[in-house]
Design a protein around this motif. Structure first.
Motif, PDB file in Angstrom:
ATOM      1  N   LYS A  37       1.027  -1.175  -0.132  1.00  0.00           N
ATOM      2  CA  LYS A  37      -0.135   0.117  -0.130  1.00  0.00           C
ATOM      3  C   LYS A  37       0.930   1.371  -0.119  1.00  0.00           C
ATOM      4  CE  LYS A  37      -2.277  -1.218   3.596  1.00  0.00           C
ATOM      5  NZ  LYS A  37      -3.130  -1.472   4.698  1.00  0.00           N
ATOM      6  N   PHE A  39       1.249   5.553  -1.012  1.00  0.00           N
ATOM      7  CA  PHE A  39       0.567   6.787  -0.750  1.00  0.00           C
ATOM      8  C   PHE A  39       0.803   7.677  -2.070  1.00  0.00           C
ATOM      9  CE2 PHE A  39      -0.409  11.419   0.371  1.00  0.00           C
ATOM     10  CZ  PHE A  39      -1.797  11.152   0.831  1.00  0.00           C
ATOM     11  N   GLN A  45      -4.550   9.469  -2.300  1.00  0.00           N
ATOM     12  CA  GLN A  45      -5.013   8.188  -2.006  1.00  0.00           C
ATOM     13  C   GLN A  45      -4.002   7.155  -1.678  1.00  0.00           C
ATOM     14  OE1 GLN A  45      -7.702   7.044  -5.163  1.00  0.00           O
ATOM     15  NE2 GLN A  45      -8.573   8.776  -5.055  1.00  0.00           N
ATOM     16  N   HIS A  46      -4.311   6.123  -0.869  1.00  0.00           N
ATOM     17  CA  HIS A  46      -3.417   4.987  -0.903  1.00  0.00           C
ATOM     18  C   HIS A  46      -3.945   4.075  -2.069  1.00  0.00           C
ATOM     19  CE1 HIS A  46      -2.842   6.370   3.279  1.00  0.00           C
ATOM     20  NE2 HIS A  46      -1.515   5.707   3.128  1.00  0.00           N
ATOM     21  N   LYS A  48      -2.520   0.203  -4.110  1.00  0.00           N
ATOM     22  CA  LYS A  48      -1.775  -0.863  -4.216  1.00  0.00           C
ATOM     23  C   LYS A  48      -0.841  -0.667  -5.425  1.00  0.00           C
ATOM     24  CE  LYS A  48      -4.732  -4.153  -4.535  1.00  0.00           C
ATOM     25  NZ  LYS A  48      -5.233  -5.788  -4.627  1.00  0.00           N
ATOM     26  N   SER A  73       7.142  -0.569   0.425  1.00  0.00           N
ATOM     27  CA  SER A  73       6.769  -0.088   1.504  1.00  0.00           C
ATOM     28  C   SER A  73       8.011  -0.533   2.486  1.00  0.00           C
ATOM     29  CB  SER A  73       5.502  -0.382   2.042  1.00  0.00           C
ATOM     30  OG  SER A  73       5.472   0.508   3.409  1.00  0.00           O
ATOM     31  N   ASN A  78       2.546  -2.537   5.686  1.00  0.00           N
ATOM     32  CA  ASN A  78       1.971  -1.908   4.468  1.00  0.00           C
ATOM     33  C   ASN A  78       2.212  -2.826   3.200  1.00  0.00           C
ATOM     34  OD1 ASN A  78       1.061   0.069   5.710  1.00  0.00           O
ATOM     35  ND2 ASN A  78       2.457   1.491   5.214  1.00  0.00           N
TER      36      ASN A  78
END
Length: 138
Positions: A37, A39, A45-46, A48, A73, A78
């Motif tokens: 995940k 940002f 927005q987050h 994938k 990440s 995450n």
């Protein structure tokens, strides 16, 4: 390409390395190694996917991508997938996976090192706020 362009431009033109970080979205993926995940600062927005660092050379008119790295990440919580444990640790693929787990300043510094080793030079490297401490490494 840079060697071909350089003689065509004015000697007064300033050259620079530009480091761009963008989100490489993989929203429909589920089992991609090191999928995380991340940002996206442009959409707030987050998503994938991965952070993609691109190092490019510019003469203020032309932009040529020189090197890139996909980053996962740093926070394990995450990450949606981890590295396949069966991969041979001597391969370049494993080294890319290890690179994906490093911080942006460390990878940006490595991208600059690789570029300079190849004989590509520029007058400036602009510093952005997301690269704290990079100027100390140069």
């Amino acid at each position: 390409m840079i060697r071909l362009l350089k003689p065509l431009t004015s000697k007064d033109r300033v050259t620079a390395f530009v480091i761009d970080d963008s989100v490489f979205s993989r929203n429909r993926s589920k089992s991609v190694e090191l999928l995380a995940k991340v940002f996206d600062h442009s959409t707030h927005q987050h998503l994938k996917g991965f952070q993609m660092l691109t190092l490019g050379w510019t003469d203020s008119f032309t932009f040529i991508p020189v090197d890139f790295a996909l980053l996962s990440s740093l926070k394990k919580e995450n990450r949606l997938q981890e590295i396949n444990t069966n991969i041979d640790k001597r391969t370049s693929g494993y080294k890319r996976r290890q690179e994906a787990l490093k911080s942006k300043p460390d990878v940006a510094s490595a991208l600059l090192d690789h570029t300079l080793e190849k004989g590509i030079v520029a007058d400036y490297v602009p510093m952005f706020s997301w690269i704290p401490g990079l100027h100390k490494r140069l």
